[in-house]
Design a protein around this motif. Sequence first.
Motif, PDB file in Angstrom:
ATOM      1  N   VAL A   6      31.562  58.745  51.231  1.00 42.80           N
ATOM      2  CA  VAL A   6      30.178  58.287  50.999  1.00 42.80           C
ATOM      3  C   VAL A   6      29.331  59.463  50.522  1.00 42.80           C
ATOM      4  CG1 VAL A   6      28.079  57.452  52.163  1.00 42.80           C
ATOM      5  CG2 VAL A   6      30.277  56.363  52.654  1.00 42.80           C
ATOM      6  N   TYR A  17      20.152  58.340  40.502  1.00 47.42           N
ATOM      7  CA  TYR A  17      19.985  57.323  41.547  1.00 47.42           C
ATOM      8  C   TYR A  17      18.694  56.513  41.376  1.00 47.42           C
ATOM      9  CZ  TYR A  17      19.134  55.250  46.101  1.00 47.42           C
ATOM     10  OH  TYR A  17      18.841  54.348  47.092  1.00 47.42           O
ATOM     11  N   ASN A  21      18.491  52.438  40.689  1.00 45.89           N
ATOM     12  CA  ASN A  21      17.856  51.565  41.675  1.00 45.89           C
ATOM     13  C   ASN A  21      16.843  50.621  41.056  1.00 45.89           C
ATOM     14  OD1 ASN A  21      18.553  51.569  44.277  1.00 45.89           O
ATOM     15  ND2 ASN A  21      17.193  53.221  44.890  1.00 45.89           N
ATOM     16  N   ARG A  33       9.785  48.943  49.230  1.00 41.82           N
ATOM     17  CA  ARG A  33       9.380  50.157  49.950  1.00 41.82           C
ATOM     18  C   ARG A  33       7.915  50.089  50.357  1.00 41.82           C
ATOM     19  NH1 ARG A  33      12.958  52.486  45.947  1.00 41.82           N
ATOM     20  NH2 ARG A  33      14.865  52.957  47.066  1.00 41.82           N
ATOM     21  N   VAL A  58      11.147  56.383  50.013  1.00 40.13           N
ATOM     22  CA  VAL A  58      10.489  55.745  51.170  1.00 40.13           C
ATOM     23  C   VAL A  58       9.555  56.743  51.846  1.00 40.13           C
ATOM     24  CG1 VAL A  58      10.913  54.868  53.506  1.00 40.13           C
ATOM     25  CG2 VAL A  58      12.247  54.003  51.600  1.00 40.13           C
ATOM     26  N   ASP A  75      18.964  63.640  55.511  1.00 40.66           N
ATOM     27  CA  ASP A  75      20.070  63.061  54.740  1.00 40.66           C
ATOM     28  C   ASP A  75      21.224  64.050  54.752  1.00 40.66           C
ATOM     29  OD1 ASP A  75      20.027  60.656  52.350  1.00 40.66           O
ATOM     30  OD2 ASP A  75      21.692  62.092  52.282  1.00 40.66           O
ATOM     31  N   PHE A  76      22.453  63.542  54.614  1.00 43.26           N
ATOM     32  CA  PHE A  76      23.580  64.478  54.612  1.00 43.26           C
ATOM     33  C   PHE A  76      24.042  64.862  53.213  1.00 43.26           C
ATOM     34  CE2 PHE A  76      27.377  61.291  55.522  1.00 43.26           C
ATOM     35  CZ  PHE A  76      27.140  60.662  54.319  1.00 43.26           C
ATOM     36  N   GLY A 102      20.994  66.638  57.515  1.00 44.65           N
ATOM     37  CA  GLY A 102      21.467  66.195  58.826  1.00 44.65           C
ATOM     38  C   GLY A 102      22.164  64.859  58.721  1.00 44.65           C
ATOM     39  N   GLY A 104      22.867  61.066  60.277  1.00 45.86           N
ATOM     40  CA  GLY A 104      22.206  60.006  61.050  1.00 45.86           C
ATOM     41  C   GLY A 104      22.867  59.737  62.390  1.00 45.86           C
ATOM     42  N   PHE A 121      18.382  51.135  53.151  1.00 49.71           N
ATOM     43  CA  PHE A 121      19.618  51.057  52.364  1.00 49.71           C
ATOM     44  C   PHE A 121      20.577  52.197  52.726  1.00 49.71           C
ATOM     45  CE2 PHE A 121      16.145  49.395  49.575  1.00 49.71           C
ATOM     46  CZ  PHE A 121      16.384  48.068  49.884  1.00 49.71           C
ATOM     47  N   ARG A 124      24.115  50.706  56.154  1.00 50.83           N
ATOM     48  CA  ARG A 124      25.371  50.021  55.812  1.00 50.83           C
ATOM     49  C   ARG A 124      26.444  51.023  55.368  1.00 50.83           C
ATOM     50  NH1 ARG A 124      25.061  49.965  50.406  1.00 50.83           N
ATOM     51  NH2 ARG A 124      22.817  50.188  50.226  1.00 50.83           N
ATOM     52  N   ASN A 125      26.029  52.244  55.053  1.00 54.00           N
ATOM     53  CA  ASN A 125      27.001  53.278  54.678  1.00 54.00           C
ATOM     54  C   ASN A 125      27.602  53.993  55.888  1.00 54.00           C
ATOM     55  OD1 ASN A 125      26.449  53.202  51.756  1.00 54.00           O
ATOM     56  ND2 ASN A 125      24.433  53.880  52.397  1.00 54.00           N
TER      57      ASN A 125
HETATM   58  C1  LIG Z   1      21.499  54.032  49.048  1.00 56.79           C
HETATM   59  S1  LIG Z   1      20.861  55.608  49.476  1.00 56.79           S
HETATM   60  C2  LIG Z   1      19.268  55.203  50.105  1.00 56.79           C
HETATM   61  C3  LIG Z   1      18.276  56.301  49.920  1.00 56.79           C
HETATM   62  C4  LIG Z   1      16.836  55.962  50.289  1.00 56.79           C
HETATM   63  N1  LIG Z   1      16.690  55.640  51.688  1.00 56.79           N
HETATM   64  C5  LIG Z   1      16.309  54.829  49.430  1.00 56.79           C
HETATM   65  O1  LIG Z   1      15.847  53.814  49.977  1.00 56.79           O
HETATM   66  O2  LIG Z   1      16.317  54.976  48.206  1.00 56.79           O
HETATM   67  C6  LIG Z   1      21.769  55.958  50.949  1.00 56.79           C
HETATM   68  C7  LIG Z   1      21.560  57.382  51.469  1.00 56.79           C
HETATM   69  O3  LIG Z   1      22.159  57.461  52.758  1.00 56.79           O
HETATM   70  C8  LIG Z   1      22.679  58.756  52.924  1.00 56.79           C
HETATM   71  N2  LIG Z   1      23.631  58.703  54.041  1.00 56.79           N
HETATM   72  C9  LIG Z   1      24.719  57.904  54.161  1.00 56.79           C
HETATM   73  N3  LIG Z   1      25.336  58.115  55.347  1.00 56.79           N
HETATM   74  C10 LIG Z   1      24.594  59.061  55.995  1.00 56.79           C
HETATM   75  C11 LIG Z   1      24.706  59.691  57.266  1.00 56.79           C
HETATM   76  N4  LIG Z   1      25.706  59.409  58.113  1.00 56.79           N
HETATM   77  N5  LIG Z   1      23.761  60.602  57.614  1.00 56.79           N
HETATM   78  C12 LIG Z   1      22.754  60.922  56.759  1.00 56.79           C
HETATM   79  N6  LIG Z   1      22.595  60.356  55.544  1.00 56.79           N
HETATM   80  C13 LIG Z   1      23.511  59.433  55.166  1.00 56.79           C
HETATM   81  C14 LIG Z   1      23.287  59.066  51.555  1.00 56.79           C
HETATM   82  O4  LIG Z   1      23.511  60.454  51.367  1.00 56.79           O
HETATM   83  C15 LIG Z   1      22.224  58.475  50.632  1.00 56.79           C
HETATM   84  O5  LIG Z   1      21.254  59.432  50.268  1.00 56.79           O
END
Ligand SMILES: C[S@@+](CC[C@H](N)C(=O)[O-])C[C@H]1O[C@@H](n2cnc3c(N)ncnc32)[C@H](O)[C@@H]1O
Length: 233
Positions: A6, A17, A21, A33, A58, A75-76, A102, A104, A121, A124-125
């Motif tokens: 991911v 990105y 989007n 948002r 956001v 964010d990581f 960092g 989540g 968003f 779900r990742n």
């Molecule tokens: C689809 S983007 C959404 C970004 C933003 N929140 C938006 O609404 O546009 C998902 C983000 O989640 C971050 N992400 C995914 N898993 C993560 C985790 N375990 N810890 C921190 N960030 C994470 C990804 O690096 C990415 O930047």
Amino acid sequence: MKDTAVKAMFETIAPSYDFQNSFLSLRRDIYWRQVLADSLMLDTGALVLDVAVGTAEVALAISERYPLARVVGVDFSPGMLEVGRKKIAARGAADKVTLTAGDGRQLPIKSDSVDALTISFGLRNVEERDLALNEFYRVLKPGGRLFVMEFSYPDQPLLYRLYRFYFDYILPPVGNLISRTNYAYSYLAESVDSFPDDPHFIAEIAAAGFTDTKIKKLTFGIAKIFQGRKEAQ
Ligand SMILES: C[S@@+](CC[C@H](N)C(=O)[O-])C[C@H]1O[C@@H](n2cnc3c(N)ncnc32)[C@H](O)[C@@H]1O
């Protein structure tokens, strides 16, 4: 998808990105948002944590809606944070919005310290959703509120079928082309499918300790905002 994959995916798509989007959601993401920011109803001087902050869309929407709030984004993905930091500087918001690297599932944030936590968003990742939800509960102040925005599907049967067609057959090839990957938007559809349905996700939020749970549907249910509150002591 594993967290390392991911992270690698967001590193790859970070530069384009924002364009992807807006283009692929027909600019609905901007409206979603705004609704998320409006839903927070923050008090003056509130501290907001935006997890999975990405390119800071956001975080900036919240800061623009509540100029006296402080927003911290985590964010990581260094690539997503880099795009976000440039945008924050360009909008002159560096004194109100700060980004930090960092995960989540293990936030670099003190317990009981934030008034509202948003994740849009992003959840779900995360494979270990329970770890992340427990972490969100830990960092919120008693009485603090959680806002999870995620993609979903419309409830209305005809709209559901039309949207599924777009999501399954049009979005993956077009999105993959625009993101110059052969998987990012195939993964998007898979990850939305594997996210729990509303009652199950609300049960997960409740299992982490949140009460006053509710759901706000956006654009016929294509996106949803799930809310919960950490009990005041
Ligand atoms: C689809 S983007 C959404 C970004 C933003 N929140 C938006 O609404 O546009 C998902 C983000 O989640 C971050 N992400 C995914 N898993 C993560 C985790 N375990 N810890 C921190 N960030 C994470 C990804 O690096 C990415 O930047």
